[in-house]
Design a protein around this motif. Structure first.
Motif, short mmCIF file in Angstrom:
data_model
loop_
_atom_site.label_atom_id
_atom_site.label_comp_id
_atom_site.label_asym_id
_atom_site.label_seq_id
_atom_site.Cartn_x
_atom_site.Cartn_y
_atom_site.Cartn_z
N UNK A 1 0.82 -1.22 0.00
CA UNK A 1 0.00 0.00 0.00
C UNK A 1 0.85 1.27 0.00
N UNK A 2 0.48 2.25 -0.84
CA UNK A 2 1.24 3.51 -0.87
C UNK A 2 1.15 4.26 0.46
N UNK A 3 0.13 3.98 1.24
CA UNK A 3 -0.01 4.64 2.54
C UNK A 3 1.10 4.20 3.51
N UNK A 4 1.80 3.14 3.17
CA UNK A 4 2.88 2.65 4.01
C UNK A 4 4.21 3.32 3.65
N UNK A 5 4.15 4.48 2.98
CA UNK A 5 5.35 5.21 2.55
C UNK A 5 6.20 4.38 1.61
#
Length: 86
Positions: A21-25
């Motif tokens: 996930x891109x939310x995980x940097x």
């Protein structure tokens, strides 16, 4: 995820073999795993990577923990991996 015969991309891009996930940097094409004569080599592409919270070394060993952004990925090899996929 079983690794293919050559390169294996890790990142948030839909084209990656292991999509995180891109939310995980995690960058779109964060890192790449390549099969070499000495084993699997991990290469940073668009983001920093750590193996067991240290600068990456190669080849990877079974049980290594890869950190990409805030995502953690456990690398399994040999009997440990075989037991999970049977």
């Amino acid at each position: 995820f079983p690794l293919g015969p050559s390169s294996f991309l890790l990142g948030s891009d839909a084209a990656c073999d292991l999509r995180l996930p891109p939310s995980a940097a995690v960058a779109p094409r964060h890192a790449r795993l390549d099969r070499t004569e000495s084993g699997l080599e991990l290469t940073a592409m668009d983001g920093p990577i750590y193996v067991n919270d240290e600068t990456p070394r190669t080849p990877l060993r079974g049980g290594d923990c890869l950190r990409l952004g805030v995502a953690l990925v456990r690398f399994l090899a040999g009997p440990e991996a075989d037991a999970l996929y049977r």
